[in-house]
Write a protein that holds these residues in place. Structure first.
Motif, mmCIF file in Angstrom:
data_model
loop_
_atom_site.group_PDB
_atom_site.id
_atom_site.type_symbol
_atom_site.label_atom_id
_atom_site.label_comp_id
_atom_site.label_asym_id
_atom_site.label_seq_id
_atom_site.Cartn_x
_atom_site.Cartn_y
_atom_site.Cartn_z
ATOM 1 N N THR A 166 16.059 5.916 40.005
ATOM 2 C CA THR A 166 16.254 6.137 41.392
ATOM 3 C C THR A 166 16.655 7.677 41.826
ATOM 4 O O THR A 166 17.443 8.021 41.050
ATOM 5 C CB THR A 166 17.540 5.222 41.852
ATOM 6 O OG1 THR A 166 17.239 3.967 41.591
ATOM 7 C CG2 THR A 166 17.492 5.242 43.376
ATOM 8 N N VAL A 167 15.844 7.981 42.626
ATOM 9 C CA VAL A 167 15.934 9.424 43.157
ATOM 10 C C VAL A 167 17.104 9.450 44.066
ATOM 11 O O VAL A 167 17.211 9.087 45.211
ATOM 12 C CB VAL A 167 14.791 10.147 43.827
ATOM 13 C CG1 VAL A 167 14.950 11.556 44.171
ATOM 14 C CG2 VAL A 167 13.456 10.015 42.842
ATOM 15 N N LEU A 168 18.064 10.308 43.731
ATOM 16 C CA LEU A 168 19.552 10.171 44.685
ATOM 17 C C LEU A 168 19.224 11.705 45.554
ATOM 18 O O LEU A 168 19.717 11.534 46.698
ATOM 19 C CB LEU A 168 20.679 10.528 43.604
ATOM 20 C CG LEU A 168 20.863 9.377 42.740
ATOM 21 C CD1 LEU A 168 22.193 9.866 41.870
ATOM 22 C CD2 LEU A 168 20.765 7.991 43.505
ATOM 23 N N THR A 169 18.784 12.716 45.091
ATOM 24 C CA THR A 169 18.392 14.052 45.794
ATOM 25 C C THR A 169 16.877 14.189 45.742
ATOM 26 O O THR A 169 16.558 14.636 44.600
ATOM 27 C CB THR A 169 19.290 15.002 45.627
ATOM 28 O OG1 THR A 169 20.447 14.670 45.519
ATOM 29 C CG2 THR A 169 18.837 16.190 46.288
ATOM 30 N N LYS A 170 16.135 14.068 46.829
ATOM 31 C CA LYS A 170 14.650 14.231 46.761
ATOM 32 C C LYS A 170 14.366 15.764 46.096
ATOM 33 O O LYS A 170 15.211 16.521 46.282
ATOM 34 C CB LYS A 170 13.903 14.192 48.137
ATOM 35 C CG LYS A 170 13.993 12.917 48.533
ATOM 36 C CD LYS A 170 13.549 12.513 50.006
ATOM 37 C CE LYS A 170 13.522 11.403 50.346
ATOM 38 N NZ LYS A 170 12.561 10.891 51.617
ATOM 39 N N PRO A 171 13.473 15.880 45.222
ATOM 40 C CA PRO A 171 12.902 17.088 44.796
ATOM 41 C C PRO A 171 12.733 18.107 45.930
ATOM 42 O O PRO A 171 12.405 18.015 46.881
ATOM 43 C CB PRO A 171 11.540 16.904 44.008
ATOM 44 C CG PRO A 171 11.563 15.359 43.698
ATOM 45 C CD PRO A 171 12.249 14.798 44.950
ATOM 46 N N GLN A 172 13.524 19.407 45.810
ATOM 47 C CA GLN A 172 13.403 20.474 46.680
ATOM 48 C C GLN A 172 12.559 21.522 45.854
ATOM 49 O O GLN A 172 12.624 21.863 44.873
ATOM 50 C CB GLN A 172 14.772 20.972 46.636
ATOM 51 C CG GLN A 172 15.777 20.095 47.345
ATOM 52 C CD GLN A 172 15.565 19.811 48.901
ATOM 53 O OE1 GLN A 172 15.106 20.407 49.614
ATOM 54 N NE2 GLN A 172 15.671 18.327 48.894
ATOM 55 N N MET A 173 11.403 21.982 46.593
ATOM 56 C CA MET A 173 10.577 23.038 46.156
ATOM 57 C C MET A 173 10.789 24.253 46.911
ATOM 58 O O MET A 173 10.630 24.307 47.929
ATOM 59 C CB MET A 173 9.058 22.499 46.360
ATOM 60 C CG MET A 173 8.123 23.270 45.688
ATOM 61 S SD MET A 173 6.272 22.594 46.021
ATOM 62 C CE MET A 173 6.643 20.845 45.291
ATOM 63 N N ASN A 174 11.217 25.067 46.201
ATOM 64 C CA ASN A 174 11.340 26.573 46.704
ATOM 65 C C ASN A 174 12.384 26.483 47.882
ATOM 66 O O ASN A 174 12.030 27.346 48.804
ATOM 67 C CB ASN A 174 9.970 27.010 47.234
ATOM 68 C CG ASN A 174 9.234 27.604 45.934
ATOM 69 O OD1 ASN A 174 9.727 28.050 44.843
ATOM 70 N ND2 ASN A 174 7.881 27.992 46.251
ATOM 71 N N GLY A 175 13.298 25.718 47.875
ATOM 72 C CA GLY A 175 14.188 25.433 48.865
ATOM 73 C C GLY A 175 13.947 24.642 49.921
ATOM 74 O O GLY A 175 14.708 24.397 50.892
ATOM 75 N N ALA A 176 12.605 24.161 50.024
ATOM 76 C CA ALA A 176 12.122 23.341 51.072
ATOM 77 C C ALA A 176 11.688 22.071 50.491
ATOM 78 O O ALA A 176 11.296 22.043 49.627
ATOM 79 C CB ALA A 176 10.852 23.946 51.623
ATOM 80 N N ASP A 225 -1.252 27.929 38.170
ATOM 81 C CA ASP A 225 -1.408 29.251 38.301
ATOM 82 C C ASP A 225 0.153 29.855 38.111
ATOM 83 O O ASP A 225 1.135 29.666 38.942
ATOM 84 C CB ASP A 225 -1.758 29.968 39.762
ATOM 85 C CG ASP A 225 -1.896 31.455 39.841
ATOM 86 O OD1 ASP A 225 -1.724 32.102 38.882
ATOM 87 O OD2 ASP A 225 -2.377 31.732 40.835
ATOM 88 N N PRO A 226 0.489 30.559 37.019
ATOM 89 C CA PRO A 226 1.800 31.196 36.747
ATOM 90 C C PRO A 226 2.162 32.183 37.977
ATOM 91 O O PRO A 226 3.366 32.120 38.258
ATOM 92 C CB PRO A 226 1.607 32.106 35.457
ATOM 93 C CG PRO A 226 0.169 31.472 34.798
ATOM 94 C CD PRO A 226 -0.848 31.134 36.059
ATOM 95 N N LYS A 227 1.128 32.633 38.745
ATOM 96 C CA LYS A 227 1.880 33.610 39.698
ATOM 97 C C LYS A 227 2.099 32.708 41.052
ATOM 98 O O LYS A 227 2.669 33.172 42.096
ATOM 99 C CB LYS A 227 0.781 34.566 40.374
ATOM 100 C CG LYS A 227 0.240 35.451 39.203
ATOM 101 C CD LYS A 227 -0.745 36.475 39.450
ATOM 102 C CE LYS A 227 -1.012 37.405 38.249
ATOM 103 N NZ LYS A 227 -2.175 38.293 39.004
ATOM 104 N N ASN A 228 1.666 31.280 41.102
ATOM 105 C CA ASN A 228 2.232 30.710 42.314
ATOM 106 C C ASN A 228 2.768 29.515 41.796
ATOM 107 O O ASN A 228 2.424 28.201 42.184
ATOM 108 C CB ASN A 228 0.748 30.247 43.011
ATOM 109 C CG ASN A 228 1.023 29.893 44.085
ATOM 110 O OD1 ASN A 228 1.990 30.181 44.907
ATOM 111 N ND2 ASN A 228 0.187 28.824 44.697
ATOM 112 N N LEU A 229 3.861 29.421 40.860
ATOM 113 C CA LEU A 229 4.492 28.015 40.466
ATOM 114 C C LEU A 229 5.641 27.855 41.623
ATOM 115 O O LEU A 229 6.377 28.830 42.283
ATOM 116 C CB LEU A 229 5.247 28.468 39.106
ATOM 117 C CG LEU A 229 4.599 28.827 37.990
ATOM 118 C CD1 LEU A 229 5.359 29.085 36.689
ATOM 119 C CD2 LEU A 229 3.603 27.601 37.620
ATOM 120 N N LYS A 230 5.631 26.510 41.653
ATOM 121 C CA LYS A 230 6.905 25.989 42.469
ATOM 122 C C LYS A 230 7.922 25.448 41.706
ATOM 123 O O LYS A 230 7.870 24.787 40.680
ATOM 124 C CB LYS A 230 6.326 24.817 43.306
ATOM 125 C CG LYS A 230 5.043 25.258 44.123
ATOM 126 C CD LYS A 230 5.266 26.241 45.237
ATOM 127 C CE LYS A 230 4.110 26.347 46.129
ATOM 128 N NZ LYS A 230 4.289 27.509 47.077
#
Length: 331
Positions: A319-329, A291-296
């Motif tokens: 290798t993930v060095l910094t885990k994905p941050q979604m909307n700052g959380a 949903d374009p209105k609810n993108l993370k």
């Protein structure tokens, strides 16, 4: 009665020293410098060329050992020419060309021990800000510090025509050998070191251009093209990393249809890269959702190992060095 004494005629009277050998003439500084250039500077030039090329070659690699071995051979040849050869032939190659010879102060032959000590004493000629090498310019017997310590002199001597031709032939062979060794070393350095370095630089340039795009395609998929995107992603990996990606894709399918898109905002190739292997650090941004209105919106940092197979860069590990941050959380 007057006695008459026979006076020897002038053609029967020998002048004092008429049969004595002429006093040897000290060799001039320019002549000695020319002989030294042939005997020493040529070899030093070859060794310096090898040293520069060895410095550019991988340390203790096969090419480094070749340069070191040839340099040792050249040094031994220089020592034989300067110390051993004069005791057998009376000449070094350079002195023979110049028509000079190292002798005792009285013009006698110089033995192996004295020649060796004389060569070591040349260190003092150099240590004294090279003044010892210039001392013949004003010394009455044209001697260096080494000559003074070893009690030797360098004299001009006559050389027969046939000997001159033989000496010049030998000198030409030595000069040609020095040029050929230097040329061969440069050519070997080009093909063995420079071209390898060039290939590594080209590989790094390819990674800089292709690496971020490969990672973007590996991590991105669309809800309507998930199967095609997953299949394409599997083709971008090596056999080492493909099983891990299959597990990750299965987890995404289980979570339900979605859209995930990443793009690289910053990247760097690490120095330890080679022609077929390379490692990159990437800072990623992205978005997830249908949903374009609810993108993370996402941010992440990864380290990616690449391996080149059949001319194509593939992901060998991620290798993930910094885990994905979604909307700052964190998610």
């Amino acid at each position: 009665m007057t006695a008459v004494l026979d006076t020897p005629s002038s053609d029967t009277v020998d002048s004092p020293g008429a049969d004595a050998a002429p006093e040897p003439r000290p060799a001039s500084w320019p002549v000695r410098a020319g002989a030294f250039a042939i005997d020493v500077l040529l070899g030093v030039g070859v060794i310096a060329t090898l040293a520069v090329l060895a410095f550019a070659a991988p340390t203790y690699g096969w090419l480094w050992w070749v340069y070191a071995g040839v340099a040792i051979v050249v040094m031994i040849a220089m020592l034989v020419n300067r110390v051993l050869l004069p005791t057998r032939t009376g000449w070094t190659v350079g002195r023979a060309v110049a028509g000079i010879r190292v002798t005792t102060a009285g013009g006698g032959d110089v033995g192996l021990v004295r020649l060796t000590l004389r060569e070591l004493a040349h260190l003092l000629d150099t240590a004294a800000v090279c003044i010892g090498w210039l001392w013949p310019l004003w010394d009455s017997r044209k001697r260096t510090f080494a000559d003074l310590l070893a009690r030797t002199e360098v004299h001009r001597v006559g050389v027969r025509d046939e000997d001159v031709r033989d000496v010049r032939r030998r000198a030409a062979i030595v000069l040609l050998a020095g040029v050929l060794v230097s040329a061969a070393a440069v050519a070997l350095g080009y093909f063995g070191s420079y071209r390898q370095e060039l290939a590594v630089e080209q590989a790094r340039a390819q990674l800089v251009d292709q690496g971020p795009r490969i990672v973007e395609q590996l991590l991105s998929y669309g809800v309507d093209s998930m199967d095609q995107d997953f299949a394409k992603a599997l083709n971008l990996t090596t056999d080492n990393y493909r099983p891990q990606l299959v597990v990750q894709q299965a987890a995404v399918r289980k979570a339900g249809p979605n859209t995930n898109e990443y793009w690289a905002v910053s990247s760097a190739v690490l120095p330890e890269s080679s022609k077929t292997e390379g490692t990159m650090l990437l800072a990623l941004q992205g978005q997830r959702g249908i949903d374009p209105k609810n993108l993370k919106f996402l941010t992440a940092t990864v380290r990616v190992d690449f391996h080149k197979i059949d001319g194509q860069w593939r992901v060998d590990n991620l290798t993930v060095l910094t885990k994905p941050q979604m909307n700052g959380a964190g998610q």
